[in-house]
Design a protein around this motif. Sequence first.
Motif, short mmCIF file in Angstrom:
data_model
loop_
_atom_site.label_atom_id
_atom_site.label_comp_id
_atom_site.label_asym_id
_atom_site.label_seq_id
_atom_site.Cartn_x
_atom_site.Cartn_y
_atom_site.Cartn_z
N ARG A 49 0.84 -1.21 0.00
CA ARG A 49 0.00 0.00 0.00
C ARG A 49 0.87 1.26 0.00
N LEU A 50 1.92 1.25 0.81
CA LEU A 50 2.80 2.42 0.86
C LEU A 50 3.51 2.62 -0.47
N ALA A 51 3.98 1.54 -1.07
CA ALA A 51 4.67 1.65 -2.35
C ALA A 51 3.75 2.18 -3.44
N LEU A 52 2.48 1.83 -3.38
CA LEU A 52 1.52 2.30 -4.37
C LEU A 52 1.19 3.78 -4.17
N ARG A 53 1.07 4.21 -2.91
CA ARG A 53 0.69 5.59 -2.64
C ARG A 53 1.88 6.54 -2.69
N ARG A 54 3.07 6.04 -2.33
CA ARG A 54 4.27 6.89 -2.31
C ARG A 54 5.46 6.13 -2.89
N PRO A 55 5.45 5.88 -4.19
CA PRO A 55 6.58 5.14 -4.78
C PRO A 55 7.91 5.86 -4.62
N ASP A 56 7.87 7.17 -4.42
CA ASP A 56 9.10 7.93 -4.24
C ASP A 56 9.80 7.59 -2.94
N LEU A 57 9.08 6.96 -2.00
CA LEU A 57 9.67 6.60 -0.70
C LEU A 57 10.28 5.21 -0.69
N VAL A 58 10.08 4.45 -1.76
CA VAL A 58 10.49 3.04 -1.76
C VAL A 58 11.51 2.81 -2.86
N ARG A 59 12.71 2.47 -2.45
CA ARG A 59 13.80 2.21 -3.40
C ARG A 59 13.68 0.81 -3.98
N LYS A 60 13.53 -0.16 -3.11
CA LYS A 60 13.24 -1.54 -3.51
C LYS A 60 12.23 -2.11 -2.53
N LEU A 61 11.40 -3.03 -3.02
CA LEU A 61 10.29 -3.58 -2.23
C LEU A 61 10.41 -5.08 -2.17
N VAL A 62 10.24 -5.63 -0.96
CA VAL A 62 10.23 -7.08 -0.76
C VAL A 62 8.91 -7.46 -0.11
N LEU A 63 8.22 -8.40 -0.72
CA LEU A 63 6.95 -8.91 -0.20
C LEU A 63 7.14 -10.38 0.16
N ILE A 64 7.09 -10.67 1.45
CA ILE A 64 7.29 -12.04 1.93
C ILE A 64 5.93 -12.62 2.33
N SER A 65 5.55 -13.72 1.71
CA SER A 65 4.29 -14.40 2.05
C SER A 65 3.11 -13.45 1.99
N THR A 66 3.01 -12.72 0.90
CA THR A 66 1.99 -11.68 0.74
C THR A 66 1.29 -11.82 -0.60
N GLY A 67 -0.02 -11.97 -0.57
CA GLY A 67 -0.81 -11.96 -1.79
C GLY A 67 -1.45 -10.61 -2.01
N VAL A 68 -2.17 -10.48 -3.13
CA VAL A 68 -2.83 -9.20 -3.42
C VAL A 68 -4.34 -9.33 -3.49
N CYS A 69 -4.86 -10.54 -3.31
CA CYS A 69 -6.31 -10.73 -3.27
C CYS A 69 -6.60 -11.99 -2.46
N ARG A 70 -7.83 -12.10 -1.98
CA ARG A 70 -8.17 -13.20 -1.09
C ARG A 70 -8.00 -14.56 -1.76
N ASP A 71 -8.31 -14.65 -3.05
CA ASP A 71 -8.19 -15.96 -3.70
C ASP A 71 -6.74 -16.34 -4.00
N GLY A 72 -5.80 -15.49 -3.59
CA GLY A 72 -4.40 -15.86 -3.67
C GLY A 72 -3.96 -16.77 -2.54
N GLY A 73 -4.82 -16.91 -1.53
CA GLY A 73 -4.49 -17.75 -0.39
C GLY A 73 -4.84 -19.21 -0.62
N THR A 74 -4.17 -20.09 0.09
CA THR A 74 -4.49 -21.52 0.03
C THR A 74 -5.78 -21.78 0.81
N GLU A 75 -6.35 -22.96 0.61
CA GLU A 75 -7.56 -23.33 1.34
C GLU A 75 -7.31 -23.32 2.85
#
Length: 259
Positions: A102-128
């Motif tokens: 969310r921060l990278a989307l709203r303020r990309p100027d604040l983020v040099r590189k982004l790491v997402l660990i165990s993170t999806g972007v929608c509910r159906d990205g999760g396992t059962e």
Amino acid sequence: MGEYLTVNGLRTYCEVLGEGDPVVLLHGGGVTADSWFGQLAALAERYRVYAPERRGHGRTHDLPGPVSSELMAEDTEALLAALGAGPVHLVGWSAGGTVALRLALRRPDLVRKLVLISTGVCRDGGTEADLAMLDEANTGLLESMFRPQYEPLSPDGPGHFPVVFGKWLQMWREEPDIGLDALAGLPMPVLVMQGDDDGVRIEHSAAMVKALPDAQLAVLPGTSHAAPIEKPELVSRLLLDFFAEERSARYLPLGALKA
């Protein structure tokens, strides 16, 4: 070393170690900055590392009203302004990854590189199994995991746990709700990381990498939703490699993730 800063009306606790370019570590939902114990010292050898505790977590108090990843991204943005840090290498784990995104989307100027660990972007990205943990019949497991971490540290007192736990459940049942299409607007390099036995489906992480303009995928073998704890040295090594100024040469790029 821990210190407190007041931002967005929050007396926010933050671990601070090392010197160099800034790295910010955002812990997962229901836990604390202590969950980064396997990475703090390793990263601090080369970087100035900040590991804040979000509202209602650890030593940071709660405020009235519901919580969301967008609200916590606003808190993080205010924290970076108070620290005078940015652009930063931003790392988010699980629900902390949703905040980081969310921060990278709203303020990309604040983020040099982004790491997402165990993170999806929608509910159906999760396992059962991941989705089932939030069913009413199964929330006792989550409560037993998070209550012992909350009660000894919270400035709101141990009796406040049911309040924050209810807020977390509501947020987790509604989020993440960002969607793959939003990723196309991220200009910074992104590392998507997960375990091979994680709560995020591997094909979902691969779809995220395909949707991102500049991304890498790391699937850690023999690892669950707790990769930074289960394989701390491997996670630290991957982070340090990703943060490095020079990238390793790709001698045979055949486009499996971008086709």
